[in-house]
Design a protein around this motif. Structure first.
Motif, PDB file in Angstrom:
ATOM      1  N   ALA A 150     -20.203   6.686 -38.463  1.00 49.92           N
ATOM      2  CA  ALA A 150     -20.583   5.704 -39.486  1.00 49.92           C
ATOM      3  C   ALA A 150     -22.095   5.557 -39.555  1.00 49.92           C
ATOM      4  O   ALA A 150     -22.670   5.421 -40.645  1.00 49.92           O
ATOM      5  CB  ALA A 150     -19.932   4.351 -39.182  1.00 49.92           C
ATOM      6  N   PHE A 151     -22.751   5.592 -38.405  1.00 54.67           N
ATOM      7  CA  PHE A 151     -24.212   5.517 -38.406  1.00 54.67           C
ATOM      8  C   PHE A 151     -24.816   6.742 -39.075  1.00 54.67           C
ATOM      9  O   PHE A 151     -25.792   6.641 -39.832  1.00 54.67           O
ATOM     10  CB  PHE A 151     -24.736   5.386 -36.974  1.00 54.67           C
ATOM     11  CG  PHE A 151     -26.238   5.311 -36.890  1.00 54.67           C
ATOM     12  CD1 PHE A 151     -26.890   4.097 -37.005  1.00 54.67           C
ATOM     13  CD2 PHE A 151     -27.006   6.466 -36.721  1.00 54.67           C
ATOM     14  CE1 PHE A 151     -28.280   4.031 -36.956  1.00 54.67           C
ATOM     15  CE2 PHE A 151     -28.384   6.402 -36.662  1.00 54.67           C
ATOM     16  CZ  PHE A 151     -29.021   5.183 -36.779  1.00 54.67           C
ATOM     17  N   LYS A 158     -29.909  -1.773 -44.243  1.00 54.29           N
ATOM     18  CA  LYS A 158     -28.870  -2.700 -43.818  1.00 54.29           C
ATOM     19  C   LYS A 158     -27.693  -1.964 -43.196  1.00 54.29           C
ATOM     20  O   LYS A 158     -27.170  -2.371 -42.155  1.00 54.29           O
ATOM     21  CB  LYS A 158     -28.399  -3.556 -44.993  1.00 54.29           C
ATOM     22  CG  LYS A 158     -27.332  -4.583 -44.605  1.00 54.29           C
ATOM     23  CD  LYS A 158     -27.128  -5.622 -45.676  1.00 54.29           C
ATOM     24  CE  LYS A 158     -26.421  -5.072 -46.886  1.00 54.29           C
ATOM     25  NZ  LYS A 158     -26.087  -6.139 -47.865  1.00 54.29           N
ATOM     26  N   GLN A 159     -27.276  -0.862 -43.816  1.00 59.07           N
ATOM     27  CA  GLN A 159     -26.169  -0.080 -43.274  1.00 59.07           C
ATOM     28  C   GLN A 159     -26.513   0.483 -41.895  1.00 59.07           C
ATOM     29  O   GLN A 159     -25.680   0.472 -40.986  1.00 59.07           O
ATOM     30  CB  GLN A 159     -25.817   1.061 -44.227  1.00 59.07           C
ATOM     31  CG  GLN A 159     -25.148   0.624 -45.512  1.00 59.07           C
ATOM     32  CD  GLN A 159     -24.990   1.771 -46.499  1.00 59.07           C
ATOM     33  OE1 GLN A 159     -25.629   2.811 -46.384  1.00 59.07           O
ATOM     34  NE2 GLN A 159     -24.131   1.578 -47.482  1.00 59.07           N
ATOM     35  N   LEU A 160     -27.743   0.951 -41.740  1.00 57.58           N
ATOM     36  CA  LEU A 160     -28.168   1.483 -40.447  1.00 57.58           C
ATOM     37  C   LEU A 160     -28.153   0.394 -39.385  1.00 57.58           C
ATOM     38  O   LEU A 160     -27.678   0.600 -38.259  1.00 57.58           O
ATOM     39  CB  LEU A 160     -29.571   2.088 -40.565  1.00 57.58           C
ATOM     40  CG  LEU A 160     -29.686   3.395 -41.351  1.00 57.58           C
ATOM     41  CD1 LEU A 160     -31.143   3.684 -41.687  1.00 57.58           C
ATOM     42  CD2 LEU A 160     -29.090   4.550 -40.561  1.00 57.58           C
ATOM     43  N   LEU A 162     -26.456  -2.455 -39.298  1.00 59.68           N
ATOM     44  CA  LEU A 162     -25.108  -2.902 -38.972  1.00 59.68           C
ATOM     45  C   LEU A 162     -24.355  -1.851 -38.164  1.00 59.68           C
ATOM     46  O   LEU A 162     -23.675  -2.181 -37.185  1.00 59.68           O
ATOM     47  CB  LEU A 162     -24.344  -3.242 -40.251  1.00 59.68           C
ATOM     48  CG  LEU A 162     -24.848  -4.453 -41.037  1.00 59.68           C
ATOM     49  CD1 LEU A 162     -24.060  -4.620 -42.327  1.00 59.68           C
ATOM     50  CD2 LEU A 162     -24.755  -5.714 -40.204  1.00 59.68           C
ATOM     51  N   ALA A 163     -24.475  -0.576 -38.561  1.00 61.99           N
ATOM     52  CA  ALA A 163     -23.772   0.490 -37.841  1.00 61.99           C
ATOM     53  C   ALA A 163     -24.285   0.610 -36.413  1.00 61.99           C
ATOM     54  O   ALA A 163     -23.509   0.788 -35.463  1.00 61.99           O
ATOM     55  CB  ALA A 163     -23.928   1.820 -38.578  1.00 61.99           C
ATOM     56  N   ASP A 164     -25.593   0.514 -36.245  1.00 65.79           N
ATOM     57  CA  ASP A 164     -26.195   0.588 -34.914  1.00 65.79           C
ATOM     58  C   ASP A 164     -25.742  -0.595 -34.059  1.00 65.79           C
ATOM     59  O   ASP A 164     -25.365  -0.430 -32.891  1.00 65.79           O
ATOM     60  CB  ASP A 164     -27.713   0.601 -35.055  1.00 65.79           C
ATOM     61  CG  ASP A 164     -28.425   0.691 -33.713  1.00 65.79           C
ATOM     62  OD1 ASP A 164     -28.144   1.634 -32.952  1.00 65.79           O
ATOM     63  OD2 ASP A 164     -29.269  -0.181 -33.433  1.00 65.79           O
ATOM     64  N   SER A 165     -25.761  -1.788 -34.618  1.00 63.69           N
ATOM     65  CA  SER A 165     -25.358  -2.979 -33.873  1.00 63.69           C
ATOM     66  C   SER A 165     -23.896  -2.904 -33.462  1.00 63.69           C
ATOM     67  O   SER A 165     -23.531  -3.232 -32.322  1.00 63.69           O
ATOM     68  CB  SER A 165     -25.601  -4.238 -34.709  1.00 63.69           C
ATOM     69  OG  SER A 165     -26.978  -4.419 -34.962  1.00 63.69           O
ATOM     70  N   ARG A 166     -23.042  -2.474 -34.385  1.00 64.51           N
ATOM     71  CA  ARG A 166     -21.613  -2.384 -34.073  1.00 64.51           C
ATOM     72  C   ARG A 166     -21.364  -1.389 -32.940  1.00 64.51           C
ATOM     73  O   ARG A 166     -20.509  -1.623 -32.074  1.00 64.51           O
ATOM     74  CB  ARG A 166     -20.840  -1.989 -35.325  1.00 64.51           C
ATOM     75  CG  ARG A 166     -20.714  -3.115 -36.341  1.00 64.51           C
ATOM     76  CD  ARG A 166     -20.221  -2.610 -37.679  1.00 64.51           C
ATOM     77  NE  ARG A 166     -20.074  -3.703 -38.638  1.00 64.51           N
ATOM     78  CZ  ARG A 166     -20.182  -3.562 -39.962  1.00 64.51           C
ATOM     79  NH1 ARG A 166     -20.446  -2.360 -40.470  1.00 64.51           N
ATOM     80  NH2 ARG A 166     -20.047  -4.600 -40.754  1.00 64.51           N
ATOM     81  N   LEU A 167     -22.107  -0.287 -32.932  1.00 69.80           N
ATOM     82  CA  LEU A 167     -21.935   0.693 -31.854  1.00 69.80           C
ATOM     83  C   LEU A 167     -22.349   0.107 -30.510  1.00 69.80           C
ATOM     84  O   LEU A 167     -21.639   0.249 -29.513  1.00 69.80           O
ATOM     85  CB  LEU A 167     -22.739   1.960 -32.151  1.00 69.80           C
ATOM     86  CG  LEU A 167     -22.722   3.012 -31.034  1.00 69.80           C
ATOM     87  CD1 LEU A 167     -21.296   3.474 -30.733  1.00 69.80           C
ATOM     88  CD2 LEU A 167     -23.605   4.199 -31.393  1.00 69.80           C
ATOM     89  N   HIS A 168     -23.484  -0.563 -30.475  1.00 71.24           N
ATOM     90  CA  HIS A 168     -23.946  -1.147 -29.215  1.00 71.24           C
ATOM     91  C   HIS A 168     -22.965  -2.194 -28.684  1.00 71.24           C
ATOM     92  O   HIS A 168     -22.704  -2.251 -27.471  1.00 71.24           O
ATOM     93  CB  HIS A 168     -25.326  -1.772 -29.402  1.00 71.24           C
ATOM     94  CG  HIS A 168     -26.445  -0.793 -29.276  1.00 71.24           C
ATOM     95  ND1 HIS A 168     -27.129  -0.585 -28.105  1.00 71.24           N
ATOM     96  CD2 HIS A 168     -26.974   0.072 -30.180  1.00 71.24           C
ATOM     97  CE1 HIS A 168     -28.052   0.342 -28.277  1.00 71.24           C
ATOM     98  NE2 HIS A 168     -27.986   0.750 -29.533  1.00 71.24           N
ATOM     99  N   ILE A 169     -22.426  -2.992 -29.571  1.00 75.40           N
ATOM    100  CA  ILE A 169     -21.464  -4.007 -29.152  1.00 75.40           C
ATOM    101  C   ILE A 169     -20.181  -3.341 -28.664  1.00 75.40           C
ATOM    102  O   ILE A 169     -19.580  -3.759 -27.664  1.00 75.40           O
ATOM    103  CB  ILE A 169     -21.190  -4.981 -30.303  1.00 75.40           C
ATOM    104  CG1 ILE A 169     -22.466  -5.783 -30.625  1.00 75.40           C
ATOM    105  CG2 ILE A 169     -20.036  -5.925 -29.968  1.00 75.40           C
ATOM    106  CD1 ILE A 169     -22.428  -6.499 -31.954  1.00 75.40           C
ATOM    107  N   ALA A 170     -19.776  -2.273 -29.343  1.00 75.52           N
ATOM    108  CA  ALA A 170     -18.570  -1.555 -28.927  1.00 75.52           C
ATOM    109  C   ALA A 170     -18.766  -0.853 -27.587  1.00 75.52           C
ATOM    110  O   ALA A 170     -17.806  -0.689 -26.826  1.00 75.52           O
ATOM    111  CB  ALA A 170     -18.169  -0.539 -29.999  1.00 75.52           C
ATOM    112  N   LEU A 171     -19.985  -0.421 -27.281  1.00 76.28           N
ATOM    113  CA  LEU A 171     -20.259   0.164 -25.964  1.00 76.28           C
ATOM    114  C   LEU A 171     -19.961  -0.852 -24.863  1.00 76.28           C
ATOM    115  O   LEU A 171     -19.338  -0.532 -23.843  1.00 76.28           O
ATOM    116  CB  LEU A 171     -21.714   0.620 -25.871  1.00 76.28           C
ATOM    117  CG  LEU A 171     -22.105   1.862 -26.659  1.00 76.28           C
ATOM    118  CD1 LEU A 171     -23.625   2.018 -26.679  1.00 76.28           C
ATOM    119  CD2 LEU A 171     -21.447   3.108 -26.068  1.00 76.28           C
TER     120      LEU A 171
END
Length: 255
Positions: A150-151, A158-160, A162-171
């Motif tokens: 997705a990233f 904005k897409q970058l 959000l995608a980056d933040s979601r990945l870090h939280i999912a880690l």
């Protein structure tokens, strides 16, 4: 507990953020908690928030305190409230901090403060990656790979972000740790707007995409030592970019 389950229950994470609003009153704290969840993409645009009584109970506040918090978010354009059938409070904006606000914030912050933020980021990210390599199941790894993809296809800032933040939280979620996930949400709320701010018209998109793919590959192999190392390097790259953005804004303002 998996990363998917943690991210599927964003209000639980909002509650766990605690006093994210700093020294303000309870309403200000709740507004800050909700805004953080929106900023990092846990609660997306168009999402209808639960009814006020239910939401107040979930967040551990009175209905009056919640209404005050929602009023603050409406004033910032983060949510809108509609009356009547099908009404309620809806998230209207997942980009709560404008580029001008980010630029002003970068000018105000010191290099030392940003480096300290980077130290915290490195600790959270590297630990999340190490524990994820030890604990993540197949579903977690698949979810991380989806977020990496997705990233890679994101185009707007904005897409970058959000995608980056979601990945870090999912880690952190893949590390099977609610405390790490909560810390990651709060950290991304601070650093993400600063990170995805252009320096000389450029964003660190290609380098970040490569780093994401490498650290998720290490997690998939179960290589905890390498995952930890790559998570640390990734965080160091992030803080270098943020400090460069800070210096660029200071120079531009002084010029």
């Amino acid at each position: 507990m998996s990363s998917g389950l943690l991210v599927a229950a964003p209000l639980a994470l909002v509650t766990a953020l605690g006093d994210a609003g700093g020294s303000g009153g309870r309403a200000e704290q709740v507004a800050a908690q909700l805004e953080t969840a929106i900023t990092v993409g846990l609660v997306g645009a168009g999402t209808r928030l639960p009814p006020e009584r239910d939401l107040a109970e979930q967040l551990g506040v009175t209905v009056l305190q919640l209404r005050q918090a929602l009023a603050m978010l409406r004033d910032r354009g983060v949510i809108t409230t509609r009356r009547g059938n099908g009404g309620g409070s809806f998230v209207t904006d997942t980009s709560a901090v404008s580029p001008d606000e980010v630029a002003a914030r970068l000018r105000e912050l010191s290099t030392e403060w940003l480096r300290d933020l980077g130290d915290l980021s490195g600790s959270i990210t590297a630990t999340s990656c190490r524990l994820a390599a030890e604990r993540a199941d197949d579903d977690d790894v698949d979810h991380l790979r989806e977020l990496v993809a997705a990233f890679e296809v994101a185009t707007s800032t904005k897409q970058l972000r959000l995608a980056d933040s979601r990945l870090h939280i999912a880690l952190a979620g893949a590390a099977q740790s609610l405390r790490l996930t909560t810390a990651s949400v709060q950290l991304r709320g601070e650093i993400a707007p600063l990170l995805w701010h252009e320096v000389d018209g450029e964003l660190p998109t290609a380098a970040v995409a490569e780093q994401h793919a490498a650290l998720v590959a290490a997690i998939a192999r179960g290589d905890a030592e390498q995952a930890h190392h790559l998570g640390q390097l990734h965080s160091e790259h992030e803080v270098r970019h943020v400090i460069e953005a800070h210096l660029a804004e200071v120079i531009a303002r002084s010029g």
